[in-house]
Design a protein around this motif. Structure first.
Motif, short mmCIF file in Angstrom:
data_model
loop_
_atom_site.label_atom_id
_atom_site.label_comp_id
_atom_site.label_asym_id
_atom_site.label_seq_id
_atom_site.Cartn_x
_atom_site.Cartn_y
_atom_site.Cartn_z
N THR A 289 0.85 -1.18 0.00
CA THR A 289 0.00 0.00 0.00
C THR A 289 0.89 1.24 0.00
OG1 THR A 289 -1.75 -1.15 1.19
CG2 THR A 289 -1.82 1.25 1.21
N VAL A 290 0.70 2.09 -1.00
CA VAL A 290 1.54 3.28 -1.18
C VAL A 290 0.66 4.49 -1.38
CG1 VAL A 290 3.42 1.94 -2.20
CG2 VAL A 290 1.68 2.95 -3.70
N ASP A 291 1.24 5.68 -1.22
CA ASP A 291 0.56 6.92 -1.55
C ASP A 291 0.77 7.22 -3.02
OD1 ASP A 291 -0.31 7.38 1.08
OD2 ASP A 291 1.59 8.34 1.62
N TYR A 292 -0.30 7.61 -3.72
CA TYR A 292 -0.19 7.86 -5.16
C TYR A 292 -1.02 9.09 -5.51
CZ TYR A 292 0.51 6.70 -10.09
OH TYR A 292 0.91 6.74 -11.40
N GLY A 293 -0.44 9.97 -6.31
CA GLY A 293 -1.14 11.16 -6.76
C GLY A 293 -1.66 11.00 -8.17
N LEU A 294 -1.49 12.03 -8.98
CA LEU A 294 -1.90 11.97 -10.38
C LEU A 294 -0.64 11.78 -11.23
CD1 LEU A 294 -4.59 14.82 -10.57
CD2 LEU A 294 -4.87 12.41 -9.94
N GLY A 295 -0.24 10.52 -11.39
CA GLY A 295 0.97 10.22 -12.16
C GLY A 295 2.26 10.51 -11.41
N LEU A 296 2.18 10.74 -10.12
CA LEU A 296 3.35 10.98 -9.27
C LEU A 296 3.16 10.24 -7.95
CD1 LEU A 296 3.89 14.87 -9.41
CD2 LEU A 296 5.36 13.15 -10.48
N TYR A 297 4.27 9.88 -7.31
CA TYR A 297 4.14 9.41 -5.93
C TYR A 297 5.34 9.92 -5.12
CZ TYR A 297 7.13 5.39 -7.40
OH TYR A 297 8.12 4.58 -7.90
N PRO A 298 5.16 10.04 -3.79
CA PRO A 298 6.24 10.55 -2.95
C PRO A 298 7.15 9.45 -2.46
CG PRO A 298 4.24 10.34 -1.66
CD PRO A 298 3.89 9.90 -3.06
N MET A 299 8.37 9.85 -2.12
CA MET A 299 9.37 8.91 -1.61
C MET A 299 10.25 9.68 -0.64
SD MET A 299 11.97 6.68 -3.97
CE MET A 299 13.37 5.77 -3.31
N ALA A 300 10.52 9.11 0.54
CA ALA A 300 11.35 9.81 1.52
C ALA A 300 11.93 8.82 2.51
CB ALA A 300 10.55 10.88 2.26
N ASP A 301 13.15 9.09 2.96
CA ASP A 301 13.70 8.39 4.11
C ASP A 301 13.09 8.99 5.37
OD1 ASP A 301 15.27 6.84 2.51
OD2 ASP A 301 17.19 7.71 3.11
N PRO A 302 12.99 8.24 6.46
CA PRO A 302 12.41 8.78 7.70
C PRO A 302 13.10 10.07 8.15
CG PRO A 302 12.70 6.41 7.87
CD PRO A 302 13.38 6.82 6.61
N GLY A 303 12.28 11.09 8.39
CA GLY A 303 12.81 12.36 8.88
C GLY A 303 13.48 13.22 7.82
N GLN A 304 13.41 12.79 6.55
CA GLN A 304 14.07 13.53 5.48
C GLN A 304 13.04 14.20 4.56
OE1 GLN A 304 17.22 14.03 5.28
NE2 GLN A 304 18.31 12.34 6.26
N ALA A 305 13.53 15.06 3.69
CA ALA A 305 12.67 15.78 2.75
C ALA A 305 12.02 14.80 1.77
CB ALA A 305 13.49 16.81 1.97
N THR A 306 10.84 15.16 1.32
CA THR A 306 10.09 14.32 0.39
C THR A 306 10.52 14.58 -1.05
OG1 THR A 306 8.18 14.24 1.86
CG2 THR A 306 7.77 13.75 -0.46
N PHE A 307 10.67 13.49 -1.80
CA PHE A 307 10.92 13.55 -3.23
C PHE A 307 9.67 13.06 -3.95
CE2 PHE A 307 15.07 14.09 -1.71
CZ PHE A 307 15.94 14.42 -2.75
N TRP A 308 9.50 13.52 -5.21
CA TRP A 308 8.35 13.14 -6.02
C TRP A 308 8.83 12.62 -7.37
CZ3 TRP A 308 3.30 13.25 -4.38
CH2 TRP A 308 3.06 13.93 -3.17
N GLY A 309 8.14 11.63 -7.89
CA GLY A 309 8.50 11.11 -9.20
C GLY A 309 7.77 9.82 -9.49
N HIS A 310 8.44 8.91 -10.17
CA HIS A 310 7.81 7.65 -10.55
C HIS A 310 8.89 6.65 -10.87
CE1 HIS A 310 4.48 5.12 -11.87
NE2 HIS A 310 3.63 6.12 -11.69
N GLY A 311 8.56 5.38 -10.72
CA GLY A 311 9.42 4.30 -11.15
C GLY A 311 8.75 3.52 -12.26
N GLY A 312 9.50 2.63 -12.89
CA GLY A 312 8.90 1.84 -13.95
C GLY A 312 9.72 0.61 -14.26
N THR A 313 9.05 -0.44 -14.70
CA THR A 313 9.73 -1.65 -15.15
C THR A 313 9.11 -2.13 -16.46
OG1 THR A 313 8.27 -3.22 -14.00
CG2 THR A 313 10.17 -2.37 -12.77
N VAL A 314 9.92 -2.76 -17.26
CA VAL A 314 9.48 -3.49 -18.45
C VAL A 314 10.19 -4.84 -18.38
CG1 VAL A 314 9.08 -1.44 -19.86
CG2 VAL A 314 11.35 -2.50 -19.84
N TRP A 315 10.03 -5.65 -19.40
CA TRP A 315 10.73 -6.93 -19.40
C TRP A 315 12.24 -6.67 -19.52
CZ3 TRP A 315 6.98 -8.93 -17.37
CH2 TRP A 315 5.70 -8.98 -17.93
N GLY A 316 12.93 -6.86 -18.40
CA GLY A 316 14.38 -6.74 -18.39
C GLY A 316 14.94 -5.37 -18.06
N GLY A 317 14.10 -4.37 -17.95
CA GLY A 317 14.62 -3.04 -17.68
C GLY A 317 13.82 -2.33 -16.60
#
Length: 368
Positions: A289-317
């Motif tokens: 279960t993750v937080d998701y916006g409109l084509g973006l999601y947040p990512m942060a280490d505990p107590g650190q600033a929040t980053f925004w972006g996205h990840g992706g996978t395909v077959w092999g990449g």
């Protein structure tokens, strides 16, 4: 920005078992680019930081931005029912209940079409019951996006429209692709190219015209949880199975430029960017279960600033691109092996040294 630490963190991922990876980190005006390992395990050709790469669902940020441009132009309403625009694809009560916003943030309740398109993976995500046969059987199949949408729309719902948590589903974004075509009168790939990719000034980003990646690139090695051993190269693949929801080719430099332009207000306006950062809870394809916006999601280490972006996978990449909310710090990382974890007796992926090494790389890249 500790360049020595970045070099070491990148090399550690390669030593943990990743054939090759490359990255770009930006901190204000300072830029670090690095690469470790090989782009081709047969020839030993090394990876370099400027290679093109399939970036999977990072494409979704591009598609979401295109939809919000049309919201700004008054051609799409975020909270209007999708049935208003695509009554034949999402008919009846479901078309009336699902809004455009629910497609963009994965709360539509529409299931993933993928297990219906790839027969040997019908039990996905019950991974122990899946097999990689469909990867080869359908490698050069040209899918019709309307057929894929129908697989998802006619399958049993996985939730009520707008319900939480939502379920991450490519069916949602294939519908957004058709929505863009309906309101702009042009194919989504063409619209996104002109109004998102070119507006951001990206020179090495685009949708592949065929099965291959144009220009210098790494091979893409798929292990499918140890069922393909040694991992097989799938860099040549017909990407119509995901279309403009996950088929983009880019570079780490272009990805960083795109997110920098997006957060600078050069792709969509400030109000649209604020909408993109409004999150709901969504269950990812990995069952988390993750937080998701409109084509973006947040990512942060505990107590650190929040980053925004996205990840992706395909077959092999795979790839991940993140930007700090103030736009001053960025990272983009690409890897050329996927599903390296073997499965335990219950079908769950076992921990692998690559996981810990990547986590350390991300932390070093984002926070130094």
């Amino acid at each position: 920005m500790d360049l020595t630490a970045l070099d070491a963190a990148l090399e550690n991922v390669h030593r943990a078992g990743m054939p090759g990876l490359f990255a770009e980190v930006r901190d204000g005006d300072r830029v670090w680019r690095g690469a470790a390992g090989v782009a081709d395990v047969t020839t030993g050709r090394p990876v370099t930081a400027d290679l093109r790469h399939r970036v999977g669902s990072i494409t979704k940020t591009f598609t979401a931005a295109a939809v919000l441009q049309q919201v700004e132009a008054g051609r799409i309403e975020l909270d209007a029912p999708i049935g208003r625009y695509l009554p034949k694809l999402v008919p009846g009560e479901r078309g009336d209940a699902i809004t455009v916003r629910m497609l963009v943030n994965h709360t539509s309740g529409l299931p993933e079409y993928f297990p219906y398109a790839y027969p040997s993976m019908k039990a996905f995500p019950a991974l122990a019951e899946t097999g990689p046969e469909s990867l080869d059987d359908l490698r050069f199949t040209r899918f019709d996006p309307v057929d894929l949408i129908a697989m998802g729309v006619t399958a049993p719902a996985v939730g009520t429209p707008g319900g939480a948590p939502g379920l991450y589903s490519n069916t949602n974004y294939l519908l957004l692709v058709q929505l863009l075509k309906e309101v702009t009168g042009t194919a989504a790939e063409q619209y996104i190219t002109r109004n998102v990719i070119e507006r951001a000034g990206l020179r090495d980003t685009g949708f592949p015209a065929g099965r291959t990646i144009d220009g210098p690139h790494s091979q893409h090695y798929e292990a499918w949880f140890g069922m393909i051993d040694p991992p097989r190269d799938y860099s040549v693949y017909d990407m119509s199975w995901v279309g403009p929801s996950a088929s983009l080719v880019s570079t780490v430099a272009d990805l960083n430029r795109f997110y920098r332009m997006l957060f600078a207000g050069e792709i969509v306006g400030p109000s649209s960017l604020e909408q993109m950062q409004r999150t709901v809870q969504v269950v990812s394809q990995e069952g988390k279960t993750v937080d998701y916006g409109l084509g973006l999601y947040p990512m942060a280490d505990p107590g650190q600033a929040t980053f925004w972006g996205h990840g992706g996978t395909v077959w092999g990449g795979g790839a991940l691109a993140m930007i700090r909310a103030d736009g001053e710090r960025q990272m983009a990382v690409a890897v050329n092996l996927q599903r390296w974890n073997r499965l335990d007796s219950s079908g769950r992926p076992e921990p692998h040294a690559i996981d810990a090494a990547l986590t350390a790389l991300y932390s070093t890249a984002m926070y130094g």
